[in-house]
Write an enzyme that holds these catalytic residues in place. Structure first.
Site, PDB file in Angstrom:
ATOM      1  CG  ASP A   1      -6.112  -1.966  14.988  1.00 49.78           C
ATOM      2  OD1 ASP A   1      -6.919  -1.244  14.372  1.00 49.78           O
ATOM      3  OD2 ASP A   1      -5.031  -1.549  15.464  1.00 49.78           O
ATOM      4  CB  SER A   2      -8.929  -4.950   9.925  1.00 47.17           C
ATOM      5  OG  SER A   2     -10.285  -4.608  10.067  1.00 47.17           O
TER       6      SER A   2
ATOM      7  CD  GLN B   1      -1.011  -0.695   3.695  1.00 45.44           C
ATOM      8  OE1 GLN B   1      -2.221  -0.587   3.687  1.00 45.44           O
ATOM      9  NE2 GLN B   1      -0.359  -1.298   4.695  1.00 45.44           N
TER      10      GLN B   1
ATOM     11  CG  ASP C   1      -1.473   1.928  14.794  1.00 43.93           C
ATOM     12  OD1 ASP C   1      -1.502   1.418  15.926  1.00 43.93           O
ATOM     13  OD2 ASP C   1      -2.498   2.175  14.134  1.00 43.93           O
TER      14      ASP C   1
ATOM     15  CG  ASP D   1      -0.096  -4.831  10.083  1.00 41.43           C
ATOM     16  OD1 ASP D   1       0.112  -4.860   8.841  1.00 41.43           O
ATOM     17  OD2 ASP D   1      -0.862  -4.022  10.605  1.00 41.43           O
TER      18      ASP D   1
ATOM     19  CG  HIS E   1      -4.765   2.780  19.407  1.00 39.37           C
ATOM     20  ND1 HIS E   1      -4.054   3.848  18.907  1.00 39.37           N
ATOM     21  CD2 HIS E   1      -4.837   1.885  18.392  1.00 39.37           C
ATOM     22  CE1 HIS E   1      -3.698   3.594  17.650  1.00 39.37           C
ATOM     23  NE2 HIS E   1      -4.155   2.415  17.322  1.00 39.37           N
TER      24      HIS E   1
ATOM     25  CG  ASP F   1     -12.242   1.601   5.919  1.00 44.22           C
ATOM     26  OD1 ASP F   1     -12.360   1.551   7.156  1.00 44.22           O
ATOM     27  OD2 ASP F   1     -12.112   2.659   5.284  1.00 44.22           O
TER      28      ASP F   1
END
Lengths: 278, 278
Positions: A161-162, A36, A91, A111, A67, A164
């Protein structure tokens, strides 16, 4: 009033006919990672800003709410969470919050994109302050495959924690994935997933929660919270229990900026227009 | 991404370095009233939009949260509210919500600018559907003077549905005005005022609530709620009790889209960073 577009970053939400702009003073980072585009800006009033594929991921100013709400309500709903898996979350903001819980003895963050974590370490050092905690393991690989290959009863809590549900990330919203999480959880385990905006994405929330129930979770609770820099400024998480009942009223014994015992209860209040399914 | 500025209305919040844009398809109305500029647009996803002096006042899509939260929590915190005064509120959204309460027998709405109400009647007929209720009186005059001249013990509830504390409207945030409201209220009366964004205007909220306590209110409660088209997407109201205690757990017996008994409690949960004064 018109925006001087040199000084503003704008994210448009085309389906909902609105857009959020943040005033920026400097572009600090831009790269095309393997997966990305990743940009970091200095803003004038929100601290630093990270974008993935042109979408706001987080700012210094308001990420604390997201968070904290993706972690503490679920952790305090479990009687004794020891083993936590974070899918996404590159993050490291969720990781930091989870590690505030002294009883947690293992957190695995998975991740796909290592570049997100490296950029976060450089530009959001606060979020990464616990990355070297001996209880933390960071892997950079596909989260869906990771969970599918996990042994049964491996985790007490799985946090999704994705980004969209677009492209590759859509797999993280599928019934198959929720089933894999179910299998990887202990019998009293909890799964929590970010579930977009109550105002803009009601039907998505409904689908997600139906899928969670379909694969065997005993109950699903919506959590609602403000999130200034996400679409509509109002966000949700969906918390699915594999066991019968959430633990209630565990006293909050960590430092937070948004979450506390009252917020724990309050976030579960379902607005009238969401009552048909939540 | 850049906005085609012909198709978008943008409101900039300069002090907080951010801006909200709504996609518009047509300008329906523009006038310079005696007091302010008033515009109405058709948007693509938020229904109609009203602006006063270039600031978003309301949209069809999200005004229900604000109007319900400015009225029902206070009405259900009072044991028997009969006489209600609305200062501002010219769009008539609060008026409509108040009139849902069958026990209320008199509502006086006092807004300076009649043009706002006339535009609302034309473009937001839903909000004005109860304007002809026999219990409602609409006056177009200065709200501060109106309250100063009100007799003692005239009202059970005073709702301050004002614009931001700029120019003339700043008087609606003053200690003198809160004292005048205090005097006009019955002994168990309640005053509620919109009090801006927890994220952006914490010190304003603190000042407002200090002033309320200074003039004699026994307690002040913050209410928090999402409001997509106001700065930060997160809003607050401050509810001041002249008497000792709010009535609790009165069952909600009206139709709403956001508010309900759970939300009544949840809205009062104070985020950790607001705890120093609320």
């Amino acid at each position: 009033m018109k925006l001087n577009t040199d000084k503003w970053f704008t994210e448009i939400y085309p389906e909902d006919g609105c857009a959020l702009s943040l005033e920026v003073s400097e572009k600090l980072h831009q790269e095309q990672t393997e997966f990305q585009s990743l940009e970091v800006y200095q803003t004038t009033a929100f601290g630093k800003l990270m974008l993935l594929d042109g979408c706001i991921m987080l700012t210094d100013r308001d990420n604390f709410i997201y968070h904290e709400m993706m972690t503490h309500p679920a952790l305090y709903s479990h009687p004794n969470p020891k083993r936590v898996l974070i899918i996404g979350g590159g993050d490291c903001g969720c990781l930091r919050e989870v590690l505030k819980h002294q009883d947690v003895n293992h957190v695995h963050q998975v991740d796909l994109d290592e570049a997100v974590t490296r950029a976060s370490e450089k530009y959001f050092p606060d979020l990464c302050e616990s990355n070297n905690d001996s209880r933390a393991v960071l892997s950079f690989t596909d989260g869906v495959e990771f969970v599918e290959n996990a042994e049964a009863d491996s985790y007490d809590l799985i946090i999704i924690d994705s980004v969209d549900p677009v492209g590759q990330a859509a797999r993280l919203y599928s019934e198959d994935f929720y089933r894999a999480c179910f299998n990887a959880l202990a019998d009293d385990g909890i799964m929590i997933a970010q579930s977009e905006s109550p105002l803009f994405h009601k039907s998505l929330i409904e689908s997600m929660q139906s899928r969670m129930v379909n694969v065997g979770y005993k109950s699903v609770t919506s959590l609602f919270f403000p999130q200034c820099t996400y679409p509509s400024g109002w966000w949700s998480a969906s918390m699915a229990l594999k066991g019968n009942k959430a633990t209630e009223n565990r006293k909050v014994d960590i430092e937070t900026k948004y979450y506390n015992n009252d917020i724990h209860q309050a976030a579960q209040a379902v607005p009238q227009f969401m009552r048909n399914f939540a």
